[in-house]
Scaffold this motif. Sequence first.
Motif, PDB file in Angstrom:
ATOM      1  N   THR A  91      -2.835   3.626  -3.661  1.00  0.00           N
ATOM      2  CA  THR A  91      -2.620   2.459  -4.378  1.00  0.00           C
ATOM      3  C   THR A  91      -2.260   1.147  -3.742  1.00  0.00           C
ATOM      4  N   TYR A  92      -3.161   0.158  -3.786  1.00  0.00           N
ATOM      5  CA  TYR A  92      -3.101  -1.099  -3.316  1.00  0.00           C
ATOM      6  C   TYR A  92      -2.772  -2.347  -4.269  1.00  0.00           C
ATOM      7  N   LEU A  93      -1.760  -2.974  -3.804  1.00  0.00           N
ATOM      8  CA  LEU A  93      -1.099  -4.095  -4.673  1.00  0.00           C
ATOM      9  C   LEU A  93      -1.317  -5.355  -4.128  1.00  0.00           C
ATOM     10  N   GLY A  94      -1.205  -6.583  -4.733  1.00  0.00           N
ATOM     11  CA  GLY A  94      -1.125  -8.029  -4.362  1.00  0.00           C
ATOM     12  C   GLY A  94      -0.694  -8.895  -5.269  1.00  0.00           C
ATOM     13  N   GLN A  95      -0.050  -9.924  -4.801  1.00  0.00           N
ATOM     14  CA  GLN A  95       0.480 -10.922  -5.703  1.00  0.00           C
ATOM     15  C   GLN A  95       0.317 -12.329  -5.163  1.00  0.00           C
ATOM     16  N   THR A  96       0.309 -13.360  -6.093  1.00  0.00           N
ATOM     17  CA  THR A  96       0.670 -14.537  -5.947  1.00  0.00           C
ATOM     18  C   THR A  96       1.729 -15.112  -6.568  1.00  0.00           C
ATOM     19  N   ASN A  97       1.855 -16.429  -6.844  1.00  0.00           N
ATOM     20  CA  ASN A  97       3.350 -16.915  -7.755  1.00  0.00           C
ATOM     21  C   ASN A  97       2.825 -16.515  -9.239  1.00  0.00           C
ATOM     22  N   ASN A  98       1.586 -16.530  -9.568  1.00  0.00           N
ATOM     23  CA  ASN A  98       1.240 -16.409 -11.075  1.00  0.00           C
ATOM     24  C   ASN A  98       0.401 -15.208 -11.462  1.00  0.00           C
ATOM     25  N   PHE A  99      -0.064 -14.653 -10.285  1.00  0.00           N
ATOM     26  CA  PHE A  99      -1.020 -13.540 -10.526  1.00  0.00           C
ATOM     27  C   PHE A  99      -0.663 -12.432  -9.675  1.00  0.00           C
ATOM     28  N   SER A 100      -1.413 -11.367 -10.236  1.00  0.00           N
ATOM     29  CA  SER A 100      -1.215 -10.023  -9.466  1.00  0.00           C
ATOM     30  C   SER A 100      -2.336  -9.227  -9.774  1.00  0.00           C
ATOM     31  N   TRP A 101      -2.673  -8.294  -8.574  1.00  0.00           N
ATOM     32  CA  TRP A 101      -3.800  -7.390  -8.871  1.00  0.00           C
ATOM     33  C   TRP A 101      -3.799  -6.039  -8.096  1.00  0.00           C
ATOM     34  N   GLY A 102      -4.358  -5.067  -8.440  1.00  0.00           N
ATOM     35  CA  GLY A 102      -4.367  -3.578  -7.945  1.00  0.00           C
ATOM     36  C   GLY A 102      -5.593  -2.786  -7.878  1.00  0.00           C
ATOM     37  N   THR A 103      -5.680  -1.841  -7.117  1.00  0.00           N
ATOM     38  CA  THR A 103      -6.490  -0.811  -7.173  1.00  0.00           C
ATOM     39  C   THR A 103      -5.889   0.472  -6.786  1.00  0.00           C
ATOM     40  N   GLN A 104      -6.141   1.440  -7.457  1.00  0.00           N
ATOM     41  CA  GLN A 104      -5.800   3.022  -7.278  1.00  0.00           C
ATOM     42  C   GLN A 104      -6.960   3.820  -7.422  1.00  0.00           C
ATOM     43  N   LEU A 105      -6.901   4.632  -6.496  1.00  0.00           N
ATOM     44  CA  LEU A 105      -7.857   5.803  -6.328  1.00  0.00           C
ATOM     45  C   LEU A 105      -7.286   7.275  -6.279  1.00  0.00           C
ATOM     46  N   LYS A 106      -7.638   8.011  -7.191  1.00  0.00           N
ATOM     47  CA  LYS A 106      -7.030   9.454  -7.404  1.00  0.00           C
ATOM     48  C   LYS A 106      -7.992  10.498  -7.431  1.00  0.00           C
ATOM     49  N   LEU A 131       0.882  -1.063  -0.065  1.00  0.00           N
ATOM     50  CA  LEU A 131      -0.006   0.043   0.082  1.00  0.00           C
ATOM     51  C   LEU A 131       0.843   1.252  -0.123  1.00  0.00           C
ATOM     52  N   HIS A 132       0.810   2.111  -0.976  1.00  0.00           N
ATOM     53  CA  HIS A 132       1.433   3.223  -0.864  1.00  0.00           C
ATOM     54  C   HIS A 132       0.736   4.578  -1.358  1.00  0.00           C
ATOM     55  N   ALA A 133       1.025   5.872  -0.902  1.00  0.00           N
ATOM     56  CA  ALA A 133       0.266   6.862  -1.173  1.00  0.00           C
ATOM     57  C   ALA A 133       1.111   7.564  -2.516  1.00  0.00           C
ATOM     58  N   ASN A 134       0.114   8.441  -3.323  1.00  0.00           N
ATOM     59  CA  ASN A 134       0.433   9.042  -4.470  1.00  0.00           C
ATOM     60  C   ASN A 134       0.212  10.581  -4.192  1.00  0.00           C
ATOM     61  N   VAL A 135       1.384  11.391  -4.443  1.00  0.00           N
ATOM     62  CA  VAL A 135       1.037  12.968  -4.344  1.00  0.00           C
ATOM     63  C   VAL A 135       2.038  13.580  -5.346  1.00  0.00           C
ATOM     64  N   SER A 136       1.249  14.502  -6.354  1.00  0.00           N
ATOM     65  CA  SER A 136       2.178  15.130  -7.192  1.00  0.00           C
ATOM     66  C   SER A 136       1.407  16.414  -7.305  1.00  0.00           C
ATOM     67  N   LEU A 137       2.306  17.362  -8.180  1.00  0.00           N
ATOM     68  CA  LEU A 137       1.944  18.594  -8.363  1.00  0.00           C
ATOM     69  C   LEU A 137       2.019  19.068 -10.094  1.00  0.00           C
ATOM     70  N   SER A 138       1.078  19.458 -10.404  1.00  0.00           N
ATOM     71  CA  SER A 138       1.092  19.721 -11.946  1.00  0.00           C
ATOM     72  C   SER A 138       1.562  21.210 -12.162  1.00  0.00           C
TER      73      SER A 138
END
Length: 343
Positions: A206-221, A159-166
Motif C-alpha cells: 500500500t502506497y499513500l500520499g498527502q498534501t494539505n488538502n488532498f490525499s491519494w493511495g494505491t493498494q495491490l493485493k 509505503l507499507h506491506a500487508n500480510v494476513s492469514l484467513s
Amino acid sequence: MKNKLMIVAISLIAMVNTYAQEKENLWKAGRPDGHAPISVMGDHYHGKGDVMFSYRYMRMNMEGLLDGTSDISNTAAHNRGYMVTPLNMPMDMHMIGVMYGVTDKITVMAMAMYMQNEMDLQMRMPTGMTNQFATASSGFGDIKIGALYKFINKDRQSLHANVSLSIPTGTLEAKDVTPMSAPNEIQLPYPMQIGSGTFDAELGLTYLGQTNNFSWGTQLKGLYRFGRNDFDYSLGNRYNLNSWFAYKTTDWLSFSARGEVVAEERINGANPNLNPMMVTTADTFNSGGKYINGGLGFNIYIPEGRFKNVRFGFEYAQPLFQEPNGIQLERRETLTFGLQYSL
C-alpha cells in the motif's frame, strides 16, 4: 564561553527546527482523509501502543444474469440444460476489527465477520412452466489475522506491506429446503456458503500520499488459497488493485473517489454433493471473472472533544465493467458504512 554557549544554543534551535520540519513532513492518519474509503482494508498503520476498533457493514446486491459480458435471460439459461437459475442475491456482511501498534513499524490486526445471504431462484418444470423459490444462509465467517509493516514515511508519502492469514472458521455446510428436497434440507451451492474451508494468505503493498488538502493511495493485493477443503474444492485466487483520491474540505470532512480492478480465478475442484446441471451456481465453470468497480464516498472525523478520534465512513460502489466466467448473477450496487475509534 559566551561564544560556546551561543553555538550550543544555535545548534539546539537548528535541531528542534529540523525535527519539527520532519514531523510536519510525515504522512498523517489524524485527518478525515487520513484513512482510505471505508471499503478498503489495511490501508493505514498505527504508532506504538495505539489501538483502533472498527465496525463495517456492507450490503452487496446482484440481480439478472450475465453470460460473460452479455445479458442472458433465465429462459436461455434453462435452455443450456440448467433446471434452476438464480434471479437475485442480496448479501449482508458485518465486520468487527481491531488494530494495535506493536512498534512504530509493525501493526497487528484481527477481523471477524457475520454474513447473511439470500437468493431468489427460478425452477423450470417438466411442463415448461416455471416456479420461483428462495434460499437463505447465515453465520460467522472466516477469521482473519494479519500484520502491516511500514517501510517509509517521508515527504508526506508512505509505503507499507500487508500480510494476513484467513482461518477457515466459517461453515461449508449451509443448508436450506428447496422444492426438489422438501421437506428435507440440502447443502447449498458455493455462493451461499459462509466460509472458504481453506487457509488463505493475503499479501499486499500500500502506497499513500498527502498534501494539505488532498490525499491519494494505491493498494495491490493477492489472495491465495492453500489446498482443498473437506468437500474437495477451493475458491479461486483473487487479485485486486485499488486506487483512490480524496479531498479534505474541512478538518472533519473529506470526499473520495475510488477505482478498483479485480481478477478472480475459477473454483478449483468440485463439491461431490452438488449437481452442476441442477443450478448454475453449482457449476464451477460459472465462477470467477474480471471486474472494474468505481466508488464515491465520504469520511467524517472528529478531531477534538468528547468523541475525539471517532470516524464515520460511507461509500457507494458500482461495477463499471464486468465479465464473469460463464453464467452468473450481474453485480449491482455495494453500500459500505463504517465506524472507527482510535485510542
